[in-house]
Design an enzyme around this catalytic site. Structure first.
Site, PDB file in Angstrom:
ATOM      1  NE  ARG A  19      -6.142  -9.104  -0.527  1.00 43.70           N
ATOM      2  CZ  ARG A  19      -6.446  -8.453   0.600  1.00 43.70           C
ATOM      3  NH1 ARG A  19      -7.215  -7.391   0.570  1.00 43.70           N
ATOM      4  NH2 ARG A  19      -5.976  -8.861   1.764  1.00 43.70           N
ATOM      5  CE1 TYR A  54      -3.685  -2.465   0.215  1.00 40.93           C
ATOM      6  CE2 TYR A  54      -2.679  -3.259   2.244  1.00 40.93           C
ATOM      7  CZ  TYR A  54      -3.600  -3.398   1.235  1.00 40.93           C
ATOM      8  OH  TYR A  54      -4.451  -4.481   1.222  1.00 40.93           O
ATOM      9  CG  ASN A  78      -9.437   1.854  -2.787  1.00 41.34           C
ATOM     10  OD1 ASN A  78      -9.975   0.766  -2.608  1.00 41.34           O
ATOM     11  ND2 ASN A  78      -8.141   2.048  -2.584  1.00 41.34           N
ATOM     12  CG  HIS A  86     -12.452  -7.855  -2.494  1.00 42.73           C
ATOM     13  ND1 HIS A  86     -11.968  -7.584  -3.765  1.00 42.73           N
ATOM     14  CD2 HIS A  86     -11.569  -7.283  -1.634  1.00 42.73           C
ATOM     15  CE1 HIS A  86     -10.838  -6.893  -3.655  1.00 42.73           C
ATOM     16  NE2 HIS A  86     -10.576  -6.695  -2.374  1.00 42.73           N
ATOM     17  CG  HIS A 133      -8.551  -1.628  -5.884  1.00 41.85           C
ATOM     18  ND1 HIS A 133      -9.263  -1.656  -4.709  1.00 41.85           N
ATOM     19  CD2 HIS A 133      -9.443  -1.836  -6.874  1.00 41.85           C
ATOM     20  CE1 HIS A 133     -10.533  -1.884  -4.978  1.00 41.85           C
ATOM     21  NE2 HIS A 133     -10.672  -1.993  -6.295  1.00 41.85           N
ATOM     22  CB  SER A 158      -2.401  -3.666  -3.557  1.00 38.77           C
ATOM     23  OG  SER A 158      -3.756  -4.024  -3.330  1.00 38.77           O
TER      24      SER A 158
HETATM   25  C1  DQA Z   1      -7.308  -2.148  -1.586  1.00 40.84           C
HETATM   26  C2  DQA Z   1      -7.275  -3.633  -1.914  1.00 40.84           C
HETATM   27  C3  DQA Z   1      -8.280  -4.399  -1.078  1.00 40.84           C
HETATM   28  O1  DQA Z   1      -8.246  -5.782  -1.401  1.00 40.84           O
HETATM   29  C4  DQA Z   1      -7.954  -4.252   0.395  1.00 40.84           C
HETATM   30  O2  DQA Z   1      -8.935  -4.900   1.175  1.00 40.84           O
HETATM   31  C5  DQA Z   1      -7.756  -2.840   0.811  1.00 40.84           C
HETATM   32  C6  DQA Z   1      -7.113  -1.890  -0.102  1.00 40.84           C
HETATM   33  C7  DQA Z   1      -6.200  -1.373  -2.333  1.00 40.84           C
HETATM   34  O3  DQA Z   1      -6.322  -0.168  -2.440  1.00 40.84           O
HETATM   35  O4  DQA Z   1      -5.213  -1.978  -2.756  1.00 40.84           O
HETATM   36  O5  DQA Z   1      -8.033  -2.483   1.957  1.00 40.84           O
HETATM   37  O6  DQA Z   1      -8.548  -1.618  -2.001  1.00 40.84           O
END
Ligand code: DQA
Length: 143
Positions: free
Chosen positions: A110, A22, A73, A79, A99, A101
């Site tokens: 995910r 992140y 986001n 999910h 996102h 990631s």
């Molecule tokens: C996220 C990806 C999600 O799977 C995760 O639960 C997050 C952050 C991202 O910004 O990479 O909390 O949304």
């Protein structure tokens, strides 16, 4: 052009979460970058973050007929939260999913996004720059 940027659950603790996934920015630092990009692009942006799904949904409802583009986001809600899908569904403006990631290269669970049939574009795995890409996209395609 008015753009709402909504960040969901657990994104308030960015900076404490795995920096390899992140990055190291706090939510305040991320939002300040987003406001900087918005100024450069001459967009009127409001950023909001919540850990309350009902509040996130209320902000979606409040955006009807008020904004020209949306960046979302929803974090883990992405999910499984069909309630968020249904709250965004009436919007006729472009919605961009971001996102930090690359959710398509992480755990199997995910890889599902409840937003996939609603979004005009998605930027995943670009870290904070994903929000810049989303604003650039809206500058070109919204309003
Ligand atoms: C996220 C990806 C999600 O799977 C995760 O639960 C997050 C952050 C991202 O910004 O990479 O909390 O949304």
């Amino acid at each position: 052009m008015r753009v709402l940027v909504l960040n969901g659950v657990n994104l308030n603790v960015l900076g404490r979460r795995d920096p390899k996934l992140y990055g190291g920015l706090s939510i305040a630092e991320l939002e300040s970058r987003i406001y900087g990009w918005a100024r450069e692009l001459q967009l009127t942006v409001q950023c909001r973050q919540t850990n309350d799904e009902g509040e996130f949904i209320k902000w979606c409802h409040d955006s009807y007929d008020v904004v020209d583009g949306m960046v979302v986001n929803p974090a883990a809600w992405t999910h499984y939260a069909w309630s968020i899908h249904d709250a965004l569904e009436p919007l006729t403006i472009p919605i961009v999913e971001v996102h930090l990631s690359n959710i398509d290269e992480r755990e199997e669970w995910r890889r599902t996004s409840v937003l996939s049939d609603l979004v005009a574009a998605r930027f995943i795995g670009h870290g904070p720059d994903g929000y810049k890409l989303a604003l650039d996209y809206l500058k070109e395609n919204a309003g």
